[in-house]
Design a protein around this motif. Sequence first.
Motif, short mmCIF file in Angstrom:
data_model
loop_
_atom_site.label_atom_id
_atom_site.label_comp_id
_atom_site.label_asym_id
_atom_site.label_seq_id
_atom_site.Cartn_x
_atom_site.Cartn_y
_atom_site.Cartn_z
N ALA A 48 -23.44 41.61 -83.06
CA ALA A 48 -24.57 40.87 -83.63
C ALA A 48 -25.10 39.85 -82.62
N ASP A 49 -24.21 39.22 -81.87
CA ASP A 49 -24.64 38.29 -80.82
C ASP A 49 -25.54 38.99 -79.81
N LEU A 50 -25.13 40.18 -79.42
CA LEU A 50 -25.94 40.93 -78.44
C LEU A 50 -27.25 41.41 -79.05
N ALA A 51 -27.23 41.71 -80.35
CA ALA A 51 -28.48 42.10 -81.03
C ALA A 51 -29.45 40.92 -81.10
N VAL A 52 -28.92 39.72 -81.38
CA VAL A 52 -29.76 38.52 -81.39
C VAL A 52 -30.32 38.28 -79.99
N LEU A 53 -29.50 38.46 -78.99
CA LEU A 53 -29.95 38.30 -77.61
C LEU A 53 -31.07 39.28 -77.29
N ALA A 54 -30.92 40.54 -77.70
CA ALA A 54 -31.95 41.54 -77.45
C ALA A 54 -33.24 41.20 -78.20
N ALA A 55 -33.11 40.71 -79.43
CA ALA A 55 -34.30 40.33 -80.21
C ALA A 55 -35.01 39.15 -79.56
N LEU A 56 -34.26 38.18 -79.08
CA LEU A 56 -34.87 37.04 -78.39
C LEU A 56 -35.56 37.47 -77.10
N ALA A 57 -34.91 38.35 -76.37
CA ALA A 57 -35.51 38.83 -75.12
C ALA A 57 -36.78 39.62 -75.39
N ALA A 58 -36.80 40.38 -76.48
CA ALA A 58 -37.99 41.16 -76.81
C ALA A 58 -39.12 40.26 -77.32
N ALA A 59 -38.77 39.23 -78.08
CA ALA A 59 -39.79 38.36 -78.66
C ALA A 59 -40.38 37.39 -77.63
N ASN A 60 -39.54 36.79 -76.81
CA ASN A 60 -39.99 35.76 -75.88
C ASN A 60 -40.09 36.24 -74.44
N GLY A 61 -39.42 37.32 -74.15
CA GLY A 61 -39.33 37.74 -72.75
C GLY A 61 -38.32 36.90 -71.99
N THR A 62 -37.44 36.19 -72.71
CA THR A 62 -36.43 35.35 -72.10
C THR A 62 -35.17 35.39 -72.95
N VAL A 63 -34.08 34.91 -72.43
CA VAL A 63 -32.84 34.86 -73.19
C VAL A 63 -32.54 33.45 -73.68
N ALA A 64 -33.51 32.55 -73.58
CA ALA A 64 -33.32 31.17 -73.99
C ALA A 64 -33.89 30.93 -75.38
N TRP A 65 -33.24 30.05 -76.14
CA TRP A 65 -33.77 29.64 -77.44
C TRP A 65 -34.98 28.77 -77.21
N ASN A 66 -35.95 28.88 -78.07
CA ASN A 66 -37.17 28.09 -77.93
C ASN A 66 -37.61 27.62 -79.31
N PHE A 67 -37.61 26.31 -79.51
CA PHE A 67 -38.07 25.73 -80.76
C PHE A 67 -39.47 25.17 -80.55
N GLY A 68 -40.41 25.66 -81.32
CA GLY A 68 -41.78 25.12 -81.25
C GLY A 68 -42.57 25.87 -80.31
#
Length: 89
Positions: A69-89
């Motif tokens: 699940a951690d890796l799935a969240v990482l893949a979703a973040l990378a697909a949504a933002n184009g980065t592996v960093a969390w972004n608030f706002g």
Amino acid sequence: MESTESVASGARRRRADSMAVASFVLGLLGLLVLNVVLGPIALTLACLALRGGTTRKGRALLGLGLGFADLAVLAALAAANGTVAWNFG
């Protein structure tokens, strides 16, 4: 008196139990922070615990699932933002 073989087996089982609990905790924590690091660690510890004959198979399997699940969240973040960093706002 216990034989050295059974003592070694008990120590291995305790170590495997500890790895199962650690994989669960790290997998759970990885959903919130550092999933790029904690996900693979949780997967590795869960596999080692299962191979080591843990008595806490449920926790090891949860650690395995949470690591994925951690890796799935990482893949979703990378697909949504184009980065592996969390972004608030």
